[in-house]
Each structure stands twice: as structure tokens, then as C-alpha cells.
Design an enzyme around this catalytic site. Structure first.
Site, PDB file in Angstrom:
ATOM      1  N   LEU A  15       1.239  -1.368   0.161  1.00 39.85           N
ATOM      2  CA  LEU A  15      -0.081  -0.316  -0.006  1.00 39.85           C
ATOM      3  C   LEU A  15       1.129   1.458   0.190  1.00 39.85           C
ATOM      4  CD1 LEU A  15      -2.525  -0.559   2.730  1.00 39.85           C
ATOM      5  CD2 LEU A  15      -2.664  -1.170   0.299  1.00 39.85           C
ATOM      6  N   LYS A  17       3.231   1.920   2.496  1.00 40.12           N
ATOM      7  CA  LYS A  17       3.614   2.389   4.002  1.00 40.12           C
ATOM      8  C   LYS A  17       4.657   3.011   3.854  1.00 40.12           C
ATOM      9  CE  LYS A  17       3.160  -1.354   6.022  1.00 40.12           C
ATOM     10  NZ  LYS A  17       3.719  -2.617   6.815  1.00 40.12           N
ATOM     11  N   THR A 187     -15.909  -0.167   3.295  1.00 36.91           N
ATOM     12  CA  THR A 187     -14.990  -0.030   4.097  1.00 36.91           C
ATOM     13  C   THR A 187     -15.058  -1.056   4.888  1.00 36.91           C
ATOM     14  OG1 THR A 187     -17.329  -0.039   5.766  1.00 36.91           O
ATOM     15  CG2 THR A 187     -16.236   2.466   4.911  1.00 36.91           C
ATOM     16  N   LYS A 222     -18.868   5.797   8.446  1.00 33.76           N
ATOM     17  CA  LYS A 222     -18.579   4.818   8.843  1.00 33.76           C
ATOM     18  C   LYS A 222     -17.745   4.393   9.414  1.00 33.76           C
ATOM     19  CE  LYS A 222     -20.518   1.008   6.317  1.00 33.76           C
ATOM     20  NZ  LYS A 222     -21.268   0.831   5.160  1.00 33.76           N
ATOM     21  N   CYS A 380      28.086  -0.298 -11.749  1.00 31.37           N
ATOM     22  CA  CYS A 380      28.738  -1.915 -11.036  1.00 31.37           C
ATOM     23  C   CYS A 380      29.070  -2.679 -12.455  1.00 31.37           C
ATOM     24  CB  CYS A 380      27.584  -1.484  -9.527  1.00 31.37           C
ATOM     25  SG  CYS A 380      28.780  -2.690  -8.631  1.00 31.37           S
ATOM     26  N   GLY A 382      27.536  -2.708 -14.485  1.00 33.24           N
ATOM     27  CA  GLY A 382      27.291  -1.706 -15.792  1.00 33.24           C
ATOM     28  C   GLY A 382      28.545  -1.733 -16.407  1.00 33.24           C
ATOM     29  N   HIS A 519      26.800   2.943  -6.295  1.00 30.37           N
ATOM     30  CA  HIS A 519      25.930   3.050  -6.885  1.00 30.37           C
ATOM     31  C   HIS A 519      25.424   4.625  -6.752  1.00 30.37           C
ATOM     32  CE1 HIS A 519      24.726  -1.108  -8.049  1.00 30.37           C
ATOM     33  NE2 HIS A 519      25.454  -1.213  -6.716  1.00 30.37           N
ATOM     34  N   GLU A 521      23.162   6.661  -7.719  1.00 27.37           N
ATOM     35  CA  GLU A 521      21.428   6.596  -7.533  1.00 27.37           C
ATOM     36  C   GLU A 521      21.048   6.596  -6.425  1.00 27.37           C
ATOM     37  OE1 GLU A 521      22.532   3.755  -8.382  1.00 27.37           O
ATOM     38  OE2 GLU A 521      22.119   1.546  -8.027  1.00 27.37           O
TER      39      GLU A 521
END
Ligand code: GLN
Length: 547
Positions: A15, A17, A187, A222, A380, A382, A519, A521
Site C-alpha cells: 500500500l 507504507k 469499508t 462509517k 557497478c 554496468g 551506486h 543512485e
């Protein structure tokens, strides 16, 4: 006083979190609070380093070398605070520590039990090292009701009593499914997951409800009634165009105000949402687009490349362009001509990876980028593949290989070889081929210096670099001379002069061809894009305009 926000999830996993926690962290920072985010993972692996990316997505590496959950990447990208090994714990690590203590006899004859020994260990972990923070957000992995999560839920329940009054709250993230045939948002799943939480003694203070459409007031009432949460604290979390729209979206729904209400405090300042407004604006108003081929192995599962995708987005934000990613499974090049896939690309990126499968295809992608002047970014693995391309196709070492792919052949040239020792903080770290796999790589931040005349030094605007690593193999420095004689520049080397950290072709040979053993990124932020991604996307933009 440190305030704790415990974040749990219900109904289904995935979801977001971690993202919700990260966005709330950003909202608290926007009020000038000091925020720390932490993740408790109930699975039994000691860390996610040994879990397949197919199952767990990316393994996020911290400065201090922890292989941790990818949510720590969200936390860093949203708050800018570098995470560390104390921000993520797994049940495996908890049990490993407890069993080590038990073997040492530290429990003095006691029967070692989940309550209190495991829960005490978890509580101690949660409470440690927080003195400098105003808010500590603690996310529990998995969903309420998972058997393995119980000791963690029990620990945060106990903390509700242990901590001073009004210093901790519980935020529950749930989901309302839309039933198309009846045209209704339901719900009931949320009611059930709150019931599950209540059965273990936790009453949520705030409900953050994911939904793909507006939740009607009636349904929110509700939820409030049946879940015993004040109406204003039932907050809808609708899908957004980009993850970077989430802080603004939650702010508009009043999440930050509800948090202050739940703690019964007035916020110390008005929210400064300028950076998030700016990022949202840029995302929604690109002035062009580039297409980058990411040639990898787990391309079906985007979570395996979470930080990489985000860093490319950040590179786009810095250049006011939208970055479209074309995912290419590298083994297709073992059968087909790369030009079918790559000739229309504005940039080619070969990311980190492990194992032989697909490696020849990655080498072919590097060859194609080099021969066709397409911007190439090798990260890396790559970088290692770009070096094998140069060795085989420029330097005439036709059997050049990585020992990762054929460890037993002694006759081939292992231009990339297994790292058996390296320097960490002036001490030699040693590994051998038969050692444990988990945690055995060269991990975390290591410094290196760049040749001041190199392209990459120009991009960084600095020659002293420290970046995060996660690798077991390394380009063999013994081939430096031979490879440099054909134009592959070893532009960055570790301080002891032994480990090549970056390679490139000069801009006379190729407009943008860079490989890095680390890395980058992992350190990119939407509000501070990594210079290499910024520059790579800028080169791709130029390539697209010249087309
Ligand atoms: N498999 C390679 C190594 O261990 C590359 C690792 C990576 O790309 N993170 O060195």
C-alpha cells in the site's frame, strides 16, 4: 521530548507504507522538526542482502554499509537524512543477537521467551539513539495479522504504556477497494484490520486510507464509527501522479495537523512546502522528454530498481524533462541485434546486477553505445561490462571475462576478478571464496579521488568523492595500462591505488560514456539530484535534440 509515531499497515501489502511514512517525515520537516525514520521487518533473514530482488525489491545500502530495506531509500529521498544500520532491524537480527546472548549465558539461567526477552530487545532498539530528534517514525513491515509480526506489534503496544503520556501515537494505513459492479468503495476490510489491531491492544489514532477515488463523507463517517477513530483523523490517501506529489496531497488532506492534534501540541511553525511545490510543478510541466534504455535482468519487477528509477526522475527534474524508461531484458541481445532495441534511445544505462545470465547482452549494450555515440552510464556491473567490451573489442583480449561468470577457468583473462581484500578505515578487510555470502561484499561508502582532467571530475565539480558500494568483484588494475592505451580512461581510483572506481572515454572519443563501480543512485534526492544523473540526462537530452 522525543515523540514516536508507530506506522502499521492492514488489508493488503504494497500500500506504500514506507512512502506514507517518508511523506509524513517530510511534512514534519516542513515545520522545522528534526525527524528520524526507522523500519522494523518481521522476516527471519538477518538483512535483505540475501533476498532475491524478485521477492524483496532493491536492497538499499546505507553509508555505513548496511544492506537494508528499500523503504530506507524512500526515507532518505523524502527527508534528505542519510539512514544508517540502526534504522532497520529484522526479526532475524533480533533473534541472532538474542541467541548470541543466550549462548554467552547473559540471561543468567532465565528461560528466554518472546515476552519479555524478544519484546524488550525490540523496544530497546526502538528507543536507542533518538535524543537529537523531535519525531521518530517507526514503520512495522508486513500487515497486521501476520504471525511473524506479532512480537513487533506487541512491542509497540507496550511502548504505549512505557512512554510518557502523549508521546506516542499509532497511525494505521489501510485500503478501501472499489467494487465496480455495485459502484461502491467498501469499508469492511479496514474495519477488519482495525479489529485485528484492537485484538492485540492497539487503537489507531489516525487512519490513513488508500483509495483510487474520493472517499465519500458517508463512508468516512462509517470508518470513524466502526474503527473508533475521530472523523477528522480518517484521512484519505488517494493515488497520485507521482510519489513526489504525496507530501502535498497528505498536507491538503490535513495529515500533519491530525498528527499534532493526536499529540495534543501546536505545531512550532507554519509549513514550508516550497520544495515540494517546486518538485510537483517541474514534474507536471516538463519541457521535453528523453528515452533511456535500462538494460538489466529483473526488468519485470520495477522495485528491484527503485532508487535507480528515482534517480533518473531526479535527473529529469534537474533538466526539466520527463524521463521515459524503456526496460530491456539483456539476454535478448544474445539472440537479436541490439540496434532493434537501442538505436532510437537517447541514453543507455546498464545498472547493477549479479550472476552470469544476461551478462553477454549487457556487454553488447555497452559495445552498441560506444560504437553509436549514445550516452552510456554503467553502474557497478554496468561498469564491469563496459570494461569487458573495451578489453575484448578494443584491446584484443578476446577471452576477457569476469571471474563471477566462470570462477574455475584459469586460462581466461579475468579482467574483472573476485575482490579478496580491500582497505576499510585503514584496516584490511579479507574475504575468501568459500566464506558466507551474506554481508560479505564491499559495502557502504568508500572514498576515492578523480583525475582532475577527467569528464567525471568536471561533472562532480570535485575530485574527492565518497559513494556507496555493494560489490564482490572488481576491475583488475593490472589491465589499466593496456586498456588506457586503447582509450578507456581509469578516471577514479581508490586511495590505495588498487581499485578502479570509475572509467570513461574522453569526450573526444564519445560524448558521454561513464562507468562507476559504486551506486550513485542511492544518494540522489528529488531536491538534490545526483550530478551524474543530472549530467547523463542532459547528455541524453542533447542526443534527442540532434536526432
Ligand atoms: N556482480 C558484480 C559484483 O559483485 C556487480 C555488483 C553490482 O552491480 N552491485 O561485483
Amino acid at each position: 521530548m522525543v515523540r514516536y509515531i508507530f506506522i502499521t499497515g492492514g488489508v493488503v501489502s504494497s500500500l506504500g507504507k514506507g512512502l506514507a511514512a517518508a511523506a509524513l517525515g517530510a511534512l514534519l520537516q516542513a515545520r522545522q522538526y528534526k525527524v528520524r525514520l526507522r523500519k522494523l521487518d518481521p522476516y527471519l533473514n538477518v538483512d535483505p542482502g540475501t533476498i532475491s530482488p524478485y521477492q524483496h525489491g532493491e536492497c538499499f545500502v546505507t553509508d555505513d554499509g548496511a544492506e537494508s530495506d528499500l523503504d530506507l531509500g524512500h526515507y532518505e529521498r523524502f527527508t534528505g537524512r542519510p539512514a544508517n544500520q540502526w534504522d532497520n532491524i529484522t526479526a532475524g537480527r533480533v533473534y541472532r543477537d538474542i541467541l548470541a546472548k543466550e549462548r554467552r549465558g547473559d540471561y543468567l539461567g532465565a528461560t528466554v521467551q518472546v515476552i519479555p526477552h524478544v519484546t524488550n530487545h525490540i523496544k530497546q532498539f526502538i528507543l536507542e539513539g533518538n535524543q537529537e530528534y523531535d519525531f521518530v517514525l517507526v514503520e512495522i513491515g508486513g500487515t497486521v495479522g501476520d504471525i511473524e509480526g506479532l512480537p513487533f506489534f506487541e512491542s509497540i503496544r507496550q511502548l504505549g504504556n512505557d512512554l510518557p503520556k502523549n508521546s506516542c501515537i499509532y497511525l494505521h494505513l489501510s485500503y478501501m477497494p472499489y467494487i465496480a459492479v455495485s459502484g461502491e468503495l467498501k469499508t469492511k476490510p479496514t474495519q477488519h484490520s482495525v479489529k485485528e489491531l484492537l485484538s492485540i491492544g492497539i487503537q489507531p489514532d489516525i487512519l490513513l486510507v488508500r483509495s483510487d477515488r474520493e472517499i465519500p463523507l458517508e463512508e468516512r463517517r462509517k470508518l470513524s464509527l466502526f474503527c473508533n477513530v475521530r472523523f477528522e483523523a480518517v484521512i484519505q490517501a488517494l493515488d497520485t501522479h507521482s510519489v513526489y506529489d504525496v507530501p502535498m496531497a497528505y498536507h491538503k488532506e490535513g495529515l500533519d495537523n491530525q498528527v499534532f492534534d493526536a499529540f495534543m501540541i501546536d505545531p512550532q511553525s507554519n509549513p514550508d512546502m516550497e520544495i515540494w511545490e517546486d518538485i510537483s510543478y517541474r514534474l507536471h510541466h516538463p519541457e521535453g522528454a528523453v528515452t533511456i534504455a535500462v538494460v538489466g535482468k529483473y526488468t519485470l519487477l520495477k522495485d528491484a530498481y527503485k532508487s535507480l528509477i528515482e534517480a533518473l526522475v531526479h535527473g529529469g527534474l534537474a533538466n526539466h524533462v520527463k524521463v521515459n524508461i524503456e526496460w530491456v531484458e539483456s539476454d535478448v541481445f544474445e539472440l537479436e541485434d541490439p540496434s532493434i532495441y537501442l538505436s532510437k534511445m537517447d541514453g543507455i544505462l546498464v545498472p547493477g546486477g549479479f550472476g552470469e545470465r544476461g551478462s553477454e547482452g549487457k556487454i553488447r549494450a555497452a559495445t552498441f553505445a560506444r560504437e553509436h555515440n549514445i550516452p552510456y552510464f554503467g553502474i557497478c556491473l554496468g561498469m564491469q561490462m563496459a570494461v569487458l567490451d573495451a578489453a575484448r573489442n578494443l584491446a584484443g583480449i578476446t577471452d576477457a571475462m569476469s571471474s563471477e561468470f566462470d570462477p574455475h577457468s584459469k586460462s581466461r583473462h579475468h579482467v574483472v576478478g573476485l575482490l579478496t581484500e580491500w582497505l576499510k578505515d585503514n584496516k584490511i578487510e579479507k574475504r575468501n571464496e568459500d566464506g558466507e555470502i551474506g554481508g560479505s561484499m564491499r559495502l557502504g561508502c568508500y572514498p576515492h579521488s578523480l583525475n582532475p582532467r577527467s569528464h567525471i571530475a568536471k561533472i562532480y565539480g570535485n575530485c574527492n568523492i565518497s559513494e556507496r558500494h555493494r560489490h564482490r568483484y572488481e576491475v583488475n588494475i593490472d589491465y589499466k595500462k593496456k586498456l588506457e592505451s586503447v582509450g578507456l580512461v581509469f578516471s577514479g581510483i581508490s586511495p590505495d591505488g588498487l581499485l578502479p572506481e570509475t572509467i570513461e572515454y574522453s569526450q573526444k572519443m564519445h560524448p558521454w560514456f561513464i562507468g562507476v563501480q559504486y551506486h550513485p543512485e542511492l544518494k540522489s534526492r528529488p531536491f538534490a539530484p545526483h550530478p551524474l544523473f543530472k549530467s547523463f540526462i542532459s547528455a541524453a537530452r542533447e542526443a534527442s535534440l540532434m536526432r
